[in-house]
Design a protein around this motif. Structure first.
Motif, PDB file in Angstrom:
ATOM      1  N   VAL A  50       0.801  -1.225   0.055  1.00 49.35           N
ATOM      2  CA  VAL A  50      -0.099   0.071  -0.075  1.00 49.35           C
ATOM      3  C   VAL A  50       0.750   1.298   0.015  1.00 49.35           C
ATOM      4  O   VAL A  50       1.763   1.308   0.866  1.00 49.35           O
ATOM      5  N   SER A  51       0.661   2.136  -0.923  1.00 53.35           N
ATOM      6  CA  SER A  51       1.542   3.456  -1.046  1.00 53.35           C
ATOM      7  C   SER A  51       0.647   4.374  -0.185  1.00 53.35           C
ATOM      8  O   SER A  51      -0.576   4.520   0.168  1.00 53.35           O
ATOM      9  N   ASN A  52       1.145   5.560   0.007  1.00 54.65           N
ATOM     10  CA  ASN A  52       0.783   6.798   0.556  1.00 54.65           C
ATOM     11  C   ASN A  52       0.363   7.873  -0.388  1.00 54.65           C
ATOM     12  O   ASN A  52       0.165   8.833  -0.163  1.00 54.65           O
ATOM     13  N   SER A  53      -0.242   7.459  -1.501  1.00 53.65           N
ATOM     14  CA  SER A  53      -0.430   8.214  -2.566  1.00 53.65           C
ATOM     15  C   SER A  53      -1.819   9.187  -2.330  1.00 53.65           C
ATOM     16  O   SER A  53      -1.833  10.292  -2.944  1.00 53.65           O
ATOM     17  N   THR A  54      -2.806   8.368  -1.515  1.00 52.68           N
ATOM     18  CA  THR A  54      -3.845   9.483  -1.055  1.00 52.68           C
ATOM     19  C   THR A  54      -3.833   9.185   0.391  1.00 52.68           C
ATOM     20  O   THR A  54      -3.722   8.317   1.095  1.00 52.68           O
ATOM     21  N   ILE A  82       4.544   1.695   1.854  1.00 52.45           N
ATOM     22  CA  ILE A  82       5.461   2.445   0.831  1.00 52.45           C
ATOM     23  C   ILE A  82       5.243   3.831   1.264  1.00 52.45           C
ATOM     24  O   ILE A  82       4.438   4.584   0.649  1.00 52.45           O
ATOM     25  N   ASP A  83       6.160   4.219   1.994  1.00 52.90           N
ATOM     26  CA  ASP A  83       6.110   5.935   2.641  1.00 52.90           C
ATOM     27  C   ASP A  83       6.836   6.562   1.763  1.00 52.90           C
ATOM     28  O   ASP A  83       7.930   6.782   1.762  1.00 52.90           O
ATOM     29  N   TRP A  84       6.194   7.213   0.720  1.00 46.46           N
ATOM     30  CA  TRP A  84       6.781   7.733  -0.559  1.00 46.46           C
ATOM     31  C   TRP A  84       6.609   9.363  -0.361  1.00 46.46           C
ATOM     32  O   TRP A  84       5.570   9.970   0.106  1.00 46.46           O
ATOM     33  N   LEU A  85       7.588  10.169  -0.556  1.00 50.56           N
ATOM     34  CA  LEU A  85       7.619  11.526  -0.732  1.00 50.56           C
ATOM     35  C   LEU A  85       7.560  11.994  -2.206  1.00 50.56           C
ATOM     36  O   LEU A  85       8.308  11.497  -2.946  1.00 50.56           O
ATOM     37  N   PHE A  86       6.714  12.849  -2.482  1.00 49.60           N
ATOM     38  CA  PHE A  86       6.190  13.196  -3.801  1.00 49.60           C
ATOM     39  C   PHE A  86       7.060  14.429  -4.555  1.00 49.60           C
ATOM     40  O   PHE A  86       7.283  14.717  -5.607  1.00 49.60           O
ATOM     41  N   THR A  87       7.692  15.516  -3.423  1.00 46.72           N
ATOM     42  CA  THR A  87       8.388  16.595  -4.178  1.00 46.72           C
ATOM     43  C   THR A  87       9.514  16.029  -4.835  1.00 46.72           C
ATOM     44  O   THR A  87      10.447  15.666  -4.172  1.00 46.72           O
ATOM     45  N   ARG A  88       9.887  16.985  -5.931  1.00 48.12           N
ATOM     46  CA  ARG A  88      11.136  16.414  -6.824  1.00 48.12           C
ATOM     47  C   ARG A  88      12.300  17.397  -5.835  1.00 48.12           C
ATOM     48  O   ARG A  88      12.679  18.483  -6.557  1.00 48.12           O
ATOM     49  N   ASN A  89      13.014  16.945  -5.176  1.00 46.35           N
ATOM     50  CA  ASN A  89      14.093  17.375  -4.594  1.00 46.35           C
ATOM     51  C   ASN A  89      15.142  16.356  -4.256  1.00 46.35           C
ATOM     52  O   ASN A  89      14.867  15.299  -3.998  1.00 46.35           O
ATOM     53  N   TYR A  90      16.557  16.733  -4.048  1.00 45.32           N
ATOM     54  CA  TYR A  90      17.542  15.688  -3.450  1.00 45.32           C
ATOM     55  C   TYR A  90      17.080  15.100  -2.114  1.00 45.32           C
ATOM     56  O   TYR A  90      17.330  13.864  -2.059  1.00 45.32           O
ATOM     57  N   GLY A  98      15.664   5.325   0.630  1.00 46.86           N
ATOM     58  CA  GLY A  98      15.408   4.315   1.878  1.00 46.86           C
ATOM     59  C   GLY A  98      14.115   3.752   2.045  1.00 46.86           C
ATOM     60  O   GLY A  98      14.176   2.583   2.467  1.00 46.86           O
ATOM     61  N   ALA A  99      13.216   4.233   1.693  1.00 49.26           N
ATOM     62  CA  ALA A  99      11.782   3.516   1.550  1.00 49.26           C
ATOM     63  C   ALA A  99      11.736   2.442   0.573  1.00 49.26           C
ATOM     64  O   ALA A  99      11.154   1.325   0.931  1.00 49.26           O
ATOM     65  N   ILE A 100      12.301   2.471  -0.651  1.00 51.87           N
ATOM     66  CA  ILE A 100      12.597   1.233  -1.389  1.00 51.87           C
ATOM     67  C   ILE A 100      13.291   0.322  -0.902  1.00 51.87           C
ATOM     68  O   ILE A 100      12.954  -0.778  -1.131  1.00 51.87           O
ATOM     69  N   GLU A 101      14.366   0.750  -0.361  1.00 47.17           N
ATOM     70  CA  GLU A 101      15.254  -0.382   0.469  1.00 47.17           C
ATOM     71  C   GLU A 101      14.584  -1.276   1.501  1.00 47.17           C
ATOM     72  O   GLU A 101      14.713  -2.169   1.467  1.00 47.17           O
ATOM     73  N   ARG A 102      13.695  -0.428   2.251  1.00 48.26           N
ATOM     74  CA  ARG A 102      13.098  -1.071   3.079  1.00 48.26           C
ATOM     75  C   ARG A 102      11.951  -2.217   2.627  1.00 48.26           C
ATOM     76  O   ARG A 102      11.773  -3.133   3.018  1.00 48.26           O
ATOM     77  N   PHE A 103      11.371  -1.634   1.395  1.00 46.62           N
ATOM     78  CA  PHE A 103      10.467  -2.305   0.851  1.00 46.62           C
ATOM     79  C   PHE A 103      10.997  -3.720   0.007  1.00 46.62           C
ATOM     80  O   PHE A 103      10.411  -4.778   0.098  1.00 46.62           O
ATOM     81  N   TRP A 104      12.073  -3.547  -0.383  1.00 50.16           N
ATOM     82  CA  TRP A 104      12.930  -4.390  -0.947  1.00 50.16           C
ATOM     83  C   TRP A 104      13.167  -5.791   0.194  1.00 50.16           C
ATOM     84  O   TRP A 104      12.985  -6.621  -0.284  1.00 50.16           O
ATOM     85  N   LYS A 105      13.576  -5.207   1.103  1.00 49.57           N
ATOM     86  CA  LYS A 105      13.668  -6.265   2.529  1.00 49.57           C
ATOM     87  C   LYS A 105      12.252  -7.011   2.616  1.00 49.57           C
ATOM     88  O   LYS A 105      12.323  -8.388   2.945  1.00 49.57           O
TER      89      LYS A 105
END
Length: 337
Positions: A50-54, A82-90, A98-105
């Motif tokens: 489940v993502s945090n898109s809404t 999947i705790d995702w941040l949407f604004t495009r910055n570094y 980091g969120a993807i690495e945790r989901f990978w595990k």
């Protein structure tokens, strides 16, 4: 591992959902929740991402997590967030890695073995090939001569949600080859924006009125195969790059970003009209509408706004007449020219 999209059944009683979710939840999400908690998916899915898109999805995740804790006898699958941040910055890019690495595990735990970088790259190559096949298909609905209508495109794209990707790619290539000789479809060119659809009912209404749907900006549609996985990047960076740099959706974007995104997408498919279709309790898309309408109409693109729509589409008694009137007006403009 095979991905399965949770599909909302409009005819299924919401017996379990009514025990746990408020009625103010998005009706589509309520129907999806029912199939997760009533055992429908017990033998079909082993885990749920489940993502945090809404906001409604975040709350749904919390409900499922708590339900699994207090009623472990229920056939609720393992749930990952999947705790995702949407604004495009570094900073957000680093956070998302980091969120993807945790989901990978977590995915490794589901799979029962280590998932290597090479595994990811192999899967990414298969998905890139699938996206390329879908783009070739899309040329037959975006071009000056339309041979695949919107409802047909949804079926072709949507079958990827339940099918092995390599099998799906072969099928898409075959239907694209066949469709090259299909008759040209004529009518006002319509772009659809707003709420995700769960079936082709809305598209069927629009196309039965004599229009042709040449594009859309939600996840079941053109956005599904937008942007490839960059094989030259580190695997985690490539995953984040693919999802962070797709075109902005209404769920997590500033109004100015949504205006620019819709202008670009409508221009790319030479849309003559845009239909905004928003389900009840989905306010996010409505915030963008006034500015989007102003920008589109300043460039001669007509708009129709359908808000607080009931789900399924068939519950909206006046919708068919509203769409027919809009499309008829566009046909009249074509005749005047």
């Amino acid at each position: 591992m095979l991905h399965i999209r949770v599909y909302a059944d409009p005819d299924k009683p919401l017996t379990e959902t009514d025990r746990y979710l408020e009625y103010a939840f998005d009706p589509v999400v309520r129907a999806q929740f029912e199939k997760i908690v009533d055992g429908t998916y017990a033998n079909q899915i082993n885990a749920l991402a489940v993502s945090n898109s809404t906001d409604v999805l975040i709350r749904t995740y919390l409900y499922l997590r708590e339900l699994k804790r207090v009623e472990p006898q229920k056939a609720v699958p393992e749930v990952a967030f999947i705790d995702w941040l949407f604004t495009r910055n570094y900073l957000y890019q680093t956070r998302n890695e980091g969120a993807i690495e945790r989901f990978w595990k977590e995915a490794e735990q589901w799979a029962g073995h280590v998932i290597t970088d090479e595994d990811i790259r192999k899967g990414a190559a298969i998905c890139n090939e699938n996206r390329q096949a879908l783009r070739r298909m899309a040329e037959l609905r975006h071009g000056s001569e339309v041979r695949i209508n919107g409802s047909e495109a949804l079926v072709i794209i949507g079958s990827a949600f339940f099918t092995d990707r390599e099998t799906h790619t072969a099928l898409v290539n075959q239907v694209t080859e066949d469709a090259g000789s299909w008759p040209v479809i004529r009518g006002p060119r319509i772009f659809v924006s707003g709420s995700n659809q769960e079936d082709t009912q809305l598209y069927d209404l629009i196309e039965s009125a004599g229009a042709v749907i040449v594009g859309e900006d939600y996840d079941w549609g053109d956005r599904f195969y937008e942007r490839d996985y960059n094989m030259d990047f580190d695997p985690v960076r490539a995953i984040v790059d693919r999802y962070m740099l797709r075109e902005f959706s209404s769920k997590k974007a500033f109004v100015s970003q949504r205006v620019e995104a819709l202008d670009c997408m409508a221009d790319a498919v030479a849309a003559e009209g845009v239909i905004f279709y928003t389900n009840i309790y989905e306010e996010a898309a409505s915030w963008d509408y006034p500015s989007q309408k102003k920008s589109l109409e300043s460039r001669g693109i007509k708009t129709l706004n359908c808000v607080k729509m009931q789900w399924p589409v068939s519950k909206n008694e006046q919708l068919e007449a509203k769409i027919q009137s809009f499309v008829s007006g566009m046909k009249g403009d074509e005749q005047d020219v």
